[in-house]
Design a protein around this motif. Structure first.
Motif, PDB file in Angstrom:
ATOM      1  N   PHE A  60       6.968   2.072  -6.219  1.00  0.00           N
ATOM      2  CA  PHE A  60       5.530   2.290  -6.053  1.00  0.00           C
ATOM      3  C   PHE A  60       4.710   1.145  -6.665  1.00  0.00           C
ATOM      4  O   PHE A  60       3.649   0.796  -6.150  1.00  0.00           O
ATOM      5  CB  PHE A  60       5.117   3.644  -6.626  1.00  0.00           C
ATOM      6  N   VAL A  62      11.828   9.237  -5.360  1.00  0.00           N
ATOM      7  CA  VAL A  62      12.878   8.222  -5.463  1.00  0.00           C
ATOM      8  C   VAL A  62      12.247   6.881  -5.110  1.00  0.00           C
ATOM      9  O   VAL A  62      11.532   6.789  -4.104  1.00  0.00           O
ATOM     10  CB  VAL A  62      14.053   8.521  -4.496  1.00  0.00           C
ATOM     11  N   GLU A  63      12.483   5.878  -5.937  1.00  0.00           N
ATOM     12  CA  GLU A  63      11.976   4.552  -5.591  1.00  0.00           C
ATOM     13  C   GLU A  63      13.034   3.499  -5.896  1.00  0.00           C
ATOM     14  O   GLU A  63      13.812   3.643  -6.826  1.00  0.00           O
ATOM     15  CB  GLU A  63      10.662   4.249  -6.328  1.00  0.00           C
ATOM     16  N   CYS A 109       4.544   7.446   0.695  1.00  0.00           N
ATOM     17  CA  CYS A 109       5.503   6.355   0.864  1.00  0.00           C
ATOM     18  C   CYS A 109       4.901   5.069   0.321  1.00  0.00           C
ATOM     19  O   CYS A 109       3.774   4.722   0.670  1.00  0.00           O
ATOM     20  CB  CYS A 109       5.801   6.108   2.346  1.00  0.00           C
ATOM     21  N   ALA A 110       5.669   4.368  -0.513  1.00  0.00           N
ATOM     22  CA  ALA A 110       5.234   3.064  -1.031  1.00  0.00           C
ATOM     23  C   ALA A 110       5.723   1.964  -0.098  1.00  0.00           C
ATOM     24  O   ALA A 110       6.927   1.848   0.143  1.00  0.00           O
ATOM     25  CB  ALA A 110       5.802   2.852  -2.432  1.00  0.00           C
ATOM     26  N   PHE A 111       4.772   1.201   0.437  1.00  0.00           N
ATOM     27  CA  PHE A 111       5.118   0.043   1.273  1.00  0.00           C
ATOM     28  C   PHE A 111       4.964  -1.231   0.470  1.00  0.00           C
ATOM     29  O   PHE A 111       3.899  -1.473  -0.118  1.00  0.00           O
ATOM     30  CB  PHE A 111       4.195  -0.025   2.502  1.00  0.00           C
ATOM     31  N   VAL A 156       9.430   0.342   3.293  1.00  0.00           N
ATOM     32  CA  VAL A 156       9.290   1.517   2.412  1.00  0.00           C
ATOM     33  C   VAL A 156      10.242   1.364   1.234  1.00  0.00           C
ATOM     34  O   VAL A 156      11.444   1.200   1.409  1.00  0.00           O
ATOM     35  CB  VAL A 156       9.583   2.838   3.169  1.00  0.00           C
ATOM     36  N   LYS A 157       9.723   1.381   0.029  1.00  0.00           N
ATOM     37  CA  LYS A 157      10.557   1.251  -1.175  1.00  0.00           C
ATOM     38  C   LYS A 157      10.426   2.454  -2.103  1.00  0.00           C
ATOM     39  O   LYS A 157      11.075   2.476  -3.160  1.00  0.00           O
ATOM     40  CB  LYS A 157      10.206  -0.044  -1.937  1.00  0.00           C
ATOM     41  N   GLY A 158       9.585   3.421  -1.756  1.00  0.00           N
ATOM     42  CA  GLY A 158       9.490   4.615  -2.577  1.00  0.00           C
ATOM     43  C   GLY A 158       8.991   5.789  -1.743  1.00  0.00           C
ATOM     44  O   GLY A 158       8.187   5.602  -0.819  1.00  0.00           O
ATOM     45  N   ALA A 195       4.053  -1.665  -4.285  1.00  0.00           N
ATOM     46  CA  ALA A 195       2.962  -1.443  -3.315  1.00  0.00           C
ATOM     47  C   ALA A 195       1.641  -2.016  -3.826  1.00  0.00           C
ATOM     48  O   ALA A 195       0.721  -2.267  -3.041  1.00  0.00           O
ATOM     49  CB  ALA A 195       2.803   0.048  -3.020  1.00  0.00           C
ATOM     50  N   GLY A 198       0.816  -1.200   0.000  1.00  0.00           N
ATOM     51  CA  GLY A 198       0.000   0.000   0.000  1.00  0.00           C
ATOM     52  C   GLY A 198       0.846   1.245   0.000  1.00  0.00           C
ATOM     53  O   GLY A 198       2.082   1.190   0.065  1.00  0.00           O
ATOM     54  N   ILE A 199       0.151   2.361  -0.116  1.00  0.00           N
ATOM     55  CA  ILE A 199       0.827   3.660  -0.162  1.00  0.00           C
ATOM     56  C   ILE A 199       0.209   4.558   0.904  1.00  0.00           C
ATOM     57  O   ILE A 199      -1.017   4.590   1.050  1.00  0.00           O
ATOM     58  CB  ILE A 199       0.680   4.293  -1.568  1.00  0.00           C
TER      59      ILE A 199
END
Lengths: 371, 371, 371, 371
Positions: free
Chosen positions: D260, D254-255, C306-308, C251-253, D263, C216-217
Motif C-alpha cells: 500500500f 495482504v501486501e 487494491c493498491a496499485f 496490484v501489490k496489495g 501506491a 493509487g488505491i
C-alpha cells in the motif's frame, strides 16, 4: 488431480495397504445428509472376502468417521473416513521381484525405489474399502433423490449372465427397475440369473485349484437421473464416469450402452427412436446409447460395462524380472489373493459411479442439492 | 472442467458449428516449440471430407493463430487457433425435431431452449477441426522427443483390419514401429491391410446408397513413452486418455491393451511376462495390458481402441419426437453427413491422445519439457 | 490454472499486446443470459484512454463474439470474445533492455528468450480489455439478480477520496447504495468527491509533465450478495477475490473491510456488532470485516481495496540492465504510457470482481442461477 | 477447490475443532523426501499456546502419519497426518448466540443449522495445527534446495518491529539472510528487535487484563527462489500466495513488497533499478516489488505482509444476536482464547507459504524436484 476426483463434490484417497490406515475425504457434500454407520458397515461387508471364492486374507474394516459429521448428519465440511489396516503380512513381498501385470515395475520407474511395495502399497485393491465406505453415504443420499445404482457380473470366465438390456426390453417401470438394483446390491454374488452365477462360481473354484485366476465383466445401471445432466466435450457423463472407472485397479475397458457392439451396427439399427409416452414423458425404444447423447443424460437409464482383467496375482510360476538384481527370474506368487475380483468389484463400481453422479448433480443444481 | 481439459498443459474449446468461428486455446505449452503452419494444414486436410466416402459438405479450414506464437515458436503463453466457419446451411435444421441418437433432446433439457441448434451447435463433429489443429503443434513436438502416435481403422462395418497386436508380435524395433505410425498418419484411409480397407470402403458406399451409416473401431499405438508416467488412481494414464477420448462425439467404448478380450482370459495367459533384453532394457513378452500397469506406463507401447457408433444422421425415415410440439413424428435427416465417421476420426484420436500425453509429461517433467 | 480462473464459471485469457488479437473464453455461463453488445461497448469505452490523463496510444476496441451467443442470449456453451489489436508500435521496444519494475527480466528467465516482448506481450495492461468485455456480460446479469458492484479511486498521488465506510455510516438503503455504484460506473474519473478528483487529476498531470507516474488505491463495494456464499479455507471469498485481483498488473496489495487498519484496533472496537432490524433482517453496526466472516458472506456489503503501484513505464532515465549484452545500462522509456493506471483500473476491478462472484454463485446455486 | 489447495502439489484439510481428529493430506510430493517427526514436533510446538500471552487451552498435538511415508521418506503417494482432538470444552458454546466477527452467523446461513458449531468447528484456528505439521515436512525439503522462509511480527498493538526492508538495505549475503530466517523460526515470540517484542508483550497482557484483544501484522521473507517461477495472470506468485494466506482465519489484508505504501510513491521512486553484480548475478537496488514482477519471481527475496484482525473472541460484553431465538442479545465470550493471534500465526504463515512455493516449483520443474 492425482488422488482427488471431482469438480464440485470431490473425493481424496490416502492409502497404502500396509500403512497404519487407509482413508478418504469427501468434500463438497451438502450439509444435512443423513449418515448411517450401519449402512456403511453393510457396504463394507459386501466388498469383503466372504467365501472360498475370495482371498483367504481376513479383512475386517472397523472404520471411523473423523470429521464432517455432527449429530448424525453431514455438516457441509470435509467428511473423512479412516479404516485402520490390520491383517498384513509384509513378509509375502520381496522388493525387486516384479509381479507380472502388477504395478511393481512401473512404480519402481516412477518412485525410484521409494514406493511402499508391501502388499501393493498404494496400488492395492484394499484401498477400494475407503471408496465403498464413501458410497455408504452417497448411495443412500442419491436414493433419497430417486436415483438408483446397481451392478451385476455380466460375465465371468466366459459365462454370461442375463443382461440389463434384456430386462429393459420387458418395459418395467422405474420403481420396478429400482427394486432390481436394490436386490442386486444385497447379493453376495450379484447376478441376474442364479444358474449362471453357479456356473461362474464353479469356474472360479476351478481356476483357484489350478493356482490360476479369471477375469470378468461388470454391468451397471443408473436409473432416475434427470435429463440434461453432464456437459458436451470434456465433462461428458461418459468422460466423468470412465475417468473414475479406469481408476479402479484391473479395469481395462469401459463401454456405454451397446458400446463395442454398437460399432458393428448400422445407423438405422443403432439409433434409438425417441417417443412420447401417453403421460407425456419421453423415452427411447432401444437404449443403445446408454442414456447419454452428446455427453448429456437423456432421461433413460445410464448403462455401462467394465472389463476386469484376471487377477494378476496367481500362485503359478511365471516369467518375470528382478529389477534390483537386474535379471530374469521365475516368479511364483506368495500372497493370498482373489481368484476373481469381479464379484468384489461390483460394490466398488456402484460407489465410484455414485461419486461421479453426485459430482455432476452438485455442479448442476448447487451445493445443497443432495441434502 | 466443462470445455477445458488438462492439469498442466490444457486445452479450452470454444465452438458452435454455425457461429462465426471455432477455436482452441492451448495453455501451459513450453516456450520454444516450433510451430509449422504447413503441418497444421496437413493435419486439417486429413480430417477433412475428401471423397465419396464422406459428407458432401465442403470444409475448408483456413485457420489463424491469434496468440502464443512469436517468430515461429511458442512463447509459453496461451496459443489460440481460430477457424472461421463458412459453408453452413442453417435451413437444414428445424428446432424441435429431435434427430434420433443426437444430442438435440438432451441439449434442450440442459439449455432450456437457448442452445444454438444449427448444425449440432456445440456438439458438431466440426469442432474436432480445432483439436486437430492443436495436434499439428503437439504431435511434432512429441515426435521430437521420440514419442510417436498413430491410429488405424481396426474395423468398420464388421470388416476387420490387421491389428497392432499382430504387428507387435513381429518383434519390430521402436524406430520400425514409429515408421509404421508415421505412414498411417499420411494415409487418407488409414488401414494396415489395404485389401481390408477396400472392403470397408465398399461397405461404406453401400450404406450411403441405402441412406444409412456404419460404425467402426479405431486402434491407436503410442510408442516412446518413458516408463513411470501417470499416477495411481484418478490420474491413471487410462483415466486421462479415456476422459478425453469419450469427449469425442460418437465414442461409446474405450479399451486398453486386450481390453474386453482380456476379461475372458485366465491370469496365466493374460499376464504379461516381464523380461530383460540383452541390452538391459525391459520389455513384456505379450502386451495385454497395453503398456500400462497400475495406471503408470511400463515402457511398452500404449495401445487402445475406441468404439464409434454409426453416424446418427441418416437420410432414412426414423421414429422420433418434436419436443416443441410435444408429439411423435417421423424424422428424415436433411443435412449432409458422413456415412462413416471412423475414417475422419483417426486424426482426431491421434490429436486428443497427444493432448493427454503432453499433459502427463508436462506434469511429470515440468513446464519446459516439450521444448 | 495459469490463464484460466474459476471452478464453476471460468474465464480463459489469451493475449499478446502485439499479436493479431486478444480474447477471453467464458465457460459455465447459464444459458439464457441476455448479451447486449452496446453495454459491452460502454464498458470497453470506460477502460479506454480518454484524456490527457492517459496514454496517447489510441485504443479502439472493435470486438467480436465468436461463440456462445445465439439470438441475443448465451447458449450455455463457451462464449468467446475477440478484440483485434491495431495500433501497435513494435519499434518502441528493444529486446534485452529490461524496463525497471516491469516483467521483462523475470519473463526472460521464465521463457528463455521465446517471450513476445513487444508492448509487454502477455503482460500488457491491454489484455484487461478482454476482461472488461466479459464484465459487460456478467455485470448486467448480476444486476438482474440484485447484485451491484462499483469501484472508485480511494486515493491517487496521496490525495484521498471520500470513502465507502463514510457512506455506509449514513445508513442508506440497499437500493440507494446500488444507485451510488451505478453512478460510479458511469464516471470517466470515478470518485465520490469531485473536488478530490480534480486534485488527483492535477497531480497526475504534474507527474506526466515530469516524465513520471503516480500510483493509487481503488475501493470496491459489492451489494446484494446473499449471506452464506463462499467456503471456509481455500475457497474463502477473500481467497477467490484476492486471487483474481492480484492477477491484474500493478496490484501489490489487497485488503478487505478495514484491512491493515483493523490490525491496529482492539477486539472491542474492531468487532462488528450483529443486530436485527425491525423487519427481521440482520446487519452489523460497523463493517470492519468487509461483509465476510470465516470466508463466507454475512449479507453486509463486501468491501475491498487494491493498491496499485505507480506505472512502471516512465520517460525519465533510470538505472537498469541489458540482459542480452549482460551489462548495466541507463534506460529511458520510449513507449506511450499512462501516468496513472488507477483511473482505468476501476472498471477492470469491477469486472474481475464480477467473475469471482459469478463463479461463487454458480457453484453455490448451480449452473442455471445467473439466467 | 473448497478444502484443497494446489495444482501440482496439493493439500486437503479435514477438520472440526471438536471432532475426533483434524488432519491434512499432501498429494504430489516427490518420492524420497526425508520425513523427520522430531522437526514436525518442533513446528507444532511453536504454534502451540506457551505462555500467559496465549489461550489457557492446553493443546498437545500428538500426531500420526497414517500414509505416504515408508522407511523415513515420502513414497510419492498421498501423505496424511492426523492430530487427534483432546482438550475440548463443548459446553463453552451455545448454538444460536452468534459471536461478533466470528463465522457463526455466516456459517448458519451456509449450512442451514447442520454446522458443527462447537469451538468454531471447521473455522477454528485449531486447524492450523495440521498445516504446521505439513510445513514440518515441506520447509526442510525447501531448505535442502536453498529456499528459506521466515516470518516475524511486523507490528502488534501498534508497536512496530524492525523491518525486513531495513535488513535488506544492509546488503547481507543470501546465507546471512537465511541465518536470520532460521533464527526467527526458533523464537517463541518472533521479532527482529527484542525491545519492540517486550513492548508488544506488555500491550498483549494489558489487553488480556481488560478482557480485550489486539491485532497485528506479520512480515515474511522467502529467499533462494529462482527467477522465472510463477505465471502471468491467474497463477501469479501473488495470486497463489494471497489465495492461501487469505485462507487463514483473521487475515484481512495482504501486501507484497512495499504494498500500500508503494501506491503513494511516484514511478521514479517506486521502480526497482536492476543491476548486475560483479559476479554476473542480477539484483535490484530496492525491492519495492517484493521479488515479483508480472507475477513471476525476479530472483530477489519475496516479501509480503499479512494484516491480522484482533482476536474476535473477547470476554467483554458485546452487542450481538441469537439467530435461533431471532433476537438481539448481549454476548459475553466464555471460551479460552488468545488475546493476540499474531504470535502463533507466524509459523502458520511460514507453512502456507511453503505449500504455495512447493506447488509452484513442482509445476515448474516436475514431480521429482523436491526430492
Amino acid at each position: 488431480m492425482k488422488n482427488t476426483f471431482g469438480n464440485h463434490l470431490s473425493v481424496t484417497l490416502f492409502v497404502e495397504s500396509h500403512g497404519p490406515a487407509i482413508g478418504i475425504v469427501l468434500d463438497g457434500l451438502a450439509p444435512g445428509i443423513a449418515v448411517n454407520e450401519e449402512i456403511i458397515k453393510e457396504f463394507l461387508a459386501k466388498r469383503r472376502p466372504s467365501s472360498d471364492l475370495d482371498t483367504a486374507r481376513v479383512e475386517k474394516d472397523p472404520f471411523q468417521i473423523v470429521s464432517g459429521v455432527f449429530q448424525g448428519k453431514t455438516c457441509g465440511t470435509p467428511l473423512t473416513i479412516l479404516i485402520p489396516n490390520e491383517d498384513t503380512r509384509s513378509k509375502d513381498y520381496t522388493y525387486g521381484e516384479a509381479r507380472p501385470s502388477h504395478a511393481d515395475y512401473a512404480a519402481h520407474k516412477k518412485y525410484h525405489g521409494h514406493e511402499d511395495y508391501r502388499g501393493g502399497g498404494h496400488f492395492s485393491g484394499r484401498l477400494t474399502a475407503a471408496i465403498v465406505a464413501a458410497g455408504g453415504i452417497l448411495i443412500p443420499a442419491l436414493e433419497a433423490k430417486g436415483i438408483h445404482i446397481g451392478t451385476h457380473i455380466y460375465s465371468c470366465a466366459q459365462i454370461p449372465d442375463r443382461t440389463f438390456d434384456e430386462i429393459l426390453r420387458d418395459g418395467l417401470s422405474q420403481s420396478e427397475l429400482a427394486d432390481i438394483l436394490l436386490l442386486l446390491r444385497e447379493k453376495t454374488f450379484p447376478v441376474l440369473n442364479e444358474d449362471a452365477g453357479e456356473k461362474m462360481k464353479e469356474k472360479i473354484r476351478e481356476a483357484s485349484q489350478q493356482n490360476d485366476s479369471v477375469g470378468g465383466i461388470t454391468e451397471t445401471m443408473i436409473t432416475g437421473l434427470p435429463a440434461g445432466v453432464g456437459e458436451p466435450w470434456f465433462d461428458s457423463v461418459e468422460s466423468e464416469l470412465s475417468h473414475i472407472l479406469f481408476s479402479i485397479g484391473g479395469v481395462k475397458g469401459v463401454e456405454f450402452g451397446s458400446g463395442f457392439a454398437l460399432a458393428d451396427m448400422t445407423g438405422s439399427i443403432g439409433n434409438d427412436a425417441l417417443r412420447y409416452k401417453e403421460d407425456g414423458t419421453v423415452y427411447t425404444e432401444s437404449n443403445h446409447n446408454g442414456g447419454i447423447n452428446g455427453g448429456i443424460t437423456n432421461g433413460m437409464p445410464v448403462l455401462f460395462r467394465c472389463a476386469f482383467k484376471p487377477t494378476a496375482s496367481i500362485a503359478k510360476e511365471q516369467k518375470s524380472i528382478d529389477f534390483l538384481k537386474k535379471e530374469n527370474i521365475n516368479y511364483k506368487g506368495k500372497g493370498r489373493h482373489d481368484p476373481a475380483i469381479v464379484r468384489r468389484a461390483c460394490p466398488v463400481i456402484d460407489c465410484v459411479a455414485a461419486i461421479a453422479v453426485a459430482d455432476l448433480l452438485t455442479g448442476r443444481y448447487g451445493t445443497d442439492y443432495l441434502a
